[in-house]
Each structure stands twice: as structure tokens, then as C-alpha cells.
Write an enzyme that holds these catalytic residues in place. Structure first.
Site, PDB file in Angstrom:
ATOM      1  N   SER A 154       1.579  41.967  13.073  1.00 30.46           N
ATOM      2  CA  SER A 154       0.802  41.033  13.871  1.00 30.46           C
ATOM      3  C   SER A 154      -0.095  42.144  14.361  1.00 30.46           C
ATOM      4  CB  SER A 154       1.349  40.325  14.881  1.00 30.46           C
ATOM      5  OG  SER A 154       0.721  39.844  15.908  1.00 30.46           O
ATOM      6  N   TYR A 159       7.708  40.045  21.548  1.00 33.31           N
ATOM      7  CA  TYR A 159       7.052  39.907  20.353  1.00 33.31           C
ATOM      8  C   TYR A 159       6.148  41.283  20.119  1.00 33.31           C
ATOM      9  CZ  TYR A 159       3.957  37.675  17.049  1.00 33.31           C
ATOM     10  OH  TYR A 159       3.350  37.299  15.676  1.00 33.31           O
TER      11      TYR A 159
HETATM   12  P1  NAD Z   1       5.464  29.402  11.777  1.00 38.00           P
HETATM   13  O1  NAD Z   1       6.139  28.736  12.898  1.00 38.00           O
HETATM   14  O2  NAD Z   1       4.566  28.417  10.815  1.00 38.00           O
HETATM   15  O3  NAD Z   1       6.729  29.519  10.530  1.00 38.00           O
HETATM   16  C1  NAD Z   1       7.708  30.156  10.911  1.00 38.00           C
HETATM   17  C2  NAD Z   1       8.810  30.344   9.484  1.00 38.00           C
HETATM   18  O4  NAD Z   1       9.783  30.942  10.221  1.00 38.00           O
HETATM   19  C3  NAD Z   1       9.104  28.843   9.416  1.00 38.00           C
HETATM   20  O5  NAD Z   1       9.403  28.791   7.614  1.00 38.00           O
HETATM   21  C4  NAD Z   1      10.616  28.803  10.086  1.00 38.00           C
HETATM   22  O6  NAD Z   1      11.463  27.683   9.213  1.00 38.00           O
HETATM   23  C5  NAD Z   1      10.725  30.205   9.878  1.00 38.00           C
HETATM   24  N1  NAD Z   1      12.198  30.600  10.780  1.00 38.00           N
HETATM   25  C6  NAD Z   1      12.134  30.029  12.321  1.00 38.00           C
HETATM   26  N2  NAD Z   1      13.360  30.722  12.390  1.00 38.00           N
HETATM   27  C7  NAD Z   1      13.935  31.165  11.469  1.00 38.00           C
HETATM   28  C8  NAD Z   1      15.389  31.866  11.230  1.00 38.00           C
HETATM   29  N3  NAD Z   1      16.183  31.704  12.414  1.00 38.00           N
HETATM   30  N4  NAD Z   1      15.730  31.962  10.109  1.00 38.00           N
HETATM   31  C9  NAD Z   1      14.768  32.065   9.097  1.00 38.00           C
HETATM   32  N5  NAD Z   1      13.737  31.379   8.987  1.00 38.00           N
HETATM   33  C10 NAD Z   1      13.300  31.105  10.360  1.00 38.00           C
HETATM   34  O7  NAD Z   1       4.877  30.552  11.855  1.00 38.00           O
HETATM   35  P2  NAD Z   1       3.627  31.432  11.449  1.00 38.00           P
HETATM   36  O8  NAD Z   1       2.539  31.413  12.641  1.00 38.00           O
HETATM   37  O9  NAD Z   1       3.089  31.279   9.947  1.00 38.00           O
HETATM   38  O10 NAD Z   1       4.037  32.833  11.537  1.00 38.00           O
HETATM   39  C11 NAD Z   1       4.828  33.458  10.422  1.00 38.00           C
HETATM   40  C12 NAD Z   1       4.797  35.087  10.706  1.00 38.00           C
HETATM   41  O11 NAD Z   1       3.237  35.512  10.917  1.00 38.00           O
HETATM   42  C13 NAD Z   1       5.731  35.313  11.883  1.00 38.00           C
HETATM   43  O12 NAD Z   1       6.545  36.658  11.751  1.00 38.00           O
HETATM   44  C14 NAD Z   1       4.482  35.675  13.085  1.00 38.00           C
HETATM   45  O13 NAD Z   1       4.763  36.475  13.802  1.00 38.00           O
HETATM   46  C15 NAD Z   1       3.445  36.137  12.058  1.00 38.00           C
HETATM   47  N6  NAD Z   1       1.873  36.173  12.601  1.00 38.00           N
HETATM   48  C16 NAD Z   1       1.595  34.917  12.955  1.00 38.00           C
HETATM   49  C17 NAD Z   1       0.204  34.932  13.752  1.00 38.00           C
HETATM   50  C18 NAD Z   1      -0.447  33.578  13.977  1.00 38.00           C
HETATM   51  O14 NAD Z   1      -1.458  33.654  14.541  1.00 38.00           O
HETATM   52  N7  NAD Z   1       0.045  32.618  13.514  1.00 38.00           N
HETATM   53  C19 NAD Z   1      -0.474  36.049  13.911  1.00 38.00           C
HETATM   54  C20 NAD Z   1       0.130  37.388  13.528  1.00 38.00           C
HETATM   55  C21 NAD Z   1       1.381  37.203  13.128  1.00 38.00           C
END
Ligand code: NAD
Length: 260
Positions: free
Chosen positions: A142, A155
Site C-alpha cells: 500500500s 495497517y
Molecule cells: P477487499 O475488502 O475488496 O477484499 C479483501 C479480500 O480479502 C477478500 O477476497 C476477502 O475474502 C479476503 N479476506 C479477508 N479476510 C480474509 C482471511 N482471513 N483469509 C483469507 N482471505 C481473507 O479489499 P481490497 O481493497 O481489494 O484490498 C486488497 C489488498 O489491497 C489489501 O491487502 C489492501 O490492504 C490492499 N490495498 C487496498 C487499497 C484500496 O484502496 N482498496 C489501497 C492500497 C492497498
């Protein structure tokens, strides 16, 4: 060696992970999807990606909060699709609260999923990748792996940890045909971000629309959310042969956020 490649994408039932999984499938890889949703909820996406790209797509609902869960996901992949050539550590959760009120259990959960699960997954796949002389590890960190924001202590700590993990793995595998890189997205409008808007607004004493305009998009000079497709395209490129010399890198996809 078979030309068919297999990828594991953790946390790929939604958001960025689902987009990365589809991009890898579009490049001809068989893909193991993962998430905590029951298989029935993911079946439509699983079947759609498999049919559209002509690859095998499986789903495991292994809970990655524990090392056993992570190892179960890797074992399920090996048993269903074959040994993984690509590992994308993407599963992540968020919680927003000031440090002194941050619940111990939330700290433990965020560290377990956002950081330790990536370590256990890398540890499980590396022996096979080394034996085959090829592998790609992409960690979805991130912008918070590079800079901090208030209210996100666990985080930010976990994502900085992912960057350190990535660099160490890259150095240890540099002569084995394996690369390890971290992608550092800015704000992507996925369920994870949508969920934190109300709680972050409360922590900062703002309305939700003020938070979107003055906090989320204020951090990104482009004033645009990053798209899932932009992150997925970079992840897919890192898995190509053309990216063989990119390793140990932290690659922002953040609309200029961390340039400031
Ligand atoms: P999201 O909430 O849309 O998806 C999260 C995923 O993780 C889902 O598939 C969920 O089932 C899975 N998950 C949750 N708990 C779990 C567990 N205990 N075991 C296995 N799977 C589990 O999230 P997102 O926004 O797509 O984020 C995905 C990644 O990208 C994360 O690591 C997040 O930190 C990172 N990220 C997101 C953003 C953003 O703005 N959305 C920015 C930077 C980084």
C-alpha cells in the site's frame, strides 16, 4: 517443463485480488482464488473467469489468519492446479482507531492477515519455486507501506513490514529465477475502502463527502481513485519474463501520493 502456469491470489473473491486474478487468467494462467466467502458466493466469478479466458480456476475459502490456513491454501492449489509459479499476497483488512484506543485483537488480526500470512505463503511456495528455477511473488502492500496516516497504526505497521519482507525475499532468491516485488496502491474504491469511510470520517470529525474530497483524494495529486485494472496490469507485468530484472522493488500506483 509444462508451459501451463499456476497462480495463487490470496483474498481474490473481491476488489483488487479479483482483478489481479482475472489479469493473470487473461495471460493464460490457471488461478486459485481465495477468500473467506463460502464457495457459492464466488462461483459466478470463478466460472466467468474460467470460461472467458479458457483456464482452470479454483476457489479455496482457507482462512489465512493462521499458518495452517495458509498452508492449506498452498496444498489445495498444488492438489488441484499444480505447483504455483506465481504467488500474489493480497488478502488484507483494515481498522481505523487512534493508537491508545486501538483494540489489541484488531492489531493482532491485521498483523496476522496483512503481514504474517504473506510470510507463511512465501515460506510454503519457495522450495518448489527454487527447485523449478522460476517464480514470481507479488505482494500487494500500500502507499501505507511507504508513508503513514493517523488512525491506521496496525495497517501502516503491517504494510511497512510487507515492504521489508519483500526486499528480504528478493535478496534471498535473486539467483534462483524468482522475483519478489511490492505494489503500493493509493486509494482504490473497493469494498475495503468503502467500509472504512464511515469510521475514518468519525475519527477525523468529518462528513463522509468531506473525507472523500479532503482526505482520500487530497492525498492523491491526480484527485482520482486508482483503478483495480491499473493495479492488476502492473501485477501481471511483474509476472512476465520481461520483468525478470525487477526484484525487491516497491512500486507505487498512487496518483503521485508518495511523491509529496
Ligand atoms: P477487499 O475488502 O475488496 O477484499 C479483501 C479480500 O480479502 C477478500 O477476497 C476477502 O475474502 C479476503 N479476506 C479477508 N479476510 C480474509 C482471511 N482471513 N483469509 C483469507 N482471505 C481473507 O479489499 P481490497 O481493497 O481489494 O484490498 C486488497 C489488498 O489491497 C489489501 O491487502 C489492501 O490492504 C490492499 N490495498 C487496498 C487499497 C484500496 O484502496 N482498496 C489501497 C492500497 C492497498
Amino acid at each position: 517443463m509444462s508451459t501451463r502456469r499456476t497462480a495463487i491470489v490470496t483474498g481474490s473473491s473481491s476488489g483488487i485480488g479479483l482483478g489481479v486474478a482475472e489479469a493473470l487468467a487473461a495471460d493464460g494462467m490457471d488461478v486459485m482464488l481465495n477468500g473467506i466467502e463460502p464457495p457459492g458466493e464466488v462461483e459466478a466469478d470463478r466460472a466467468r473467469i474460467a470460461a472467458k479466458h479458457g483456464v482452470e480456476v479454483a476457489y479455496s475459502d482457507a482462512d489465512l489468519m493462521t499458518a495452517e490456513g495458509v498452508r492449506a491454501l498452498v496444498a489445495a492449489t498444488e492438489g488441484t492446479l499444480g505447483p504455483p509459479d506465481v504467488l500474489v499476497n493480497n488478502a488484507g483488512i483494515q481498522h481505523v482507531s487512534p493508537v491508545e484506543e486501538f483494540a489489541d485483537a484488531k492489531w493482532q488480526a491485521i498483523l496476522a492477515l496483512n503481514l504474517s500470512a504473506a510470510f507463511f505463503a512465501v515460506k510454503a511456495v519457495l522450495p518448489g519455486m527454487k527447485a523449478r528455477g522460476h517464480g514470481r511473488i507479488v505482494n500487494i502492500a500500500s502507499a501505507h507501506g511507504l508513508v503513514a496516516s493517523p488512525g491506521k497504526v496496525a495497517y501502516v505497521a503491517a504494510k511497512h513490514g510487507v515492504v521489508g519482507l519483500t526486499k528480504t525475499v528478493a535478496l534471498e532468491t535473486a539467483e534462483d529465477g524468482i522475483t519478489a516485488n511490492a505494489i503500493c496502491p493509493g486509494y482504490v474504491l473497493t469494498p475495503l475502502v468503502e467500509k472504512q469511510i464511515p469510521e475514518t470520517a468519525e475519527v477525523r470529525g468529518m462528513t463522509e463527502s468531506e473525507l472523500r474530497r479532503d482526505v482520500l483524494l487530497a492525498a492523491q495529486p491526480t484527485r482520482e481513485f486508482v483503478t483495480v485494472g491499473q493495479v492488476a496490469a502492473l501485477a501481471a507485468f511483474l509476472c512476465t519474463d520481461a520483468a525478470a530484472s525487477i526484484t525487491g522493488a516497491t512500486l507505487p500506483v498512487d496518483g503521485g501520493w508518495t511523491a509529496q
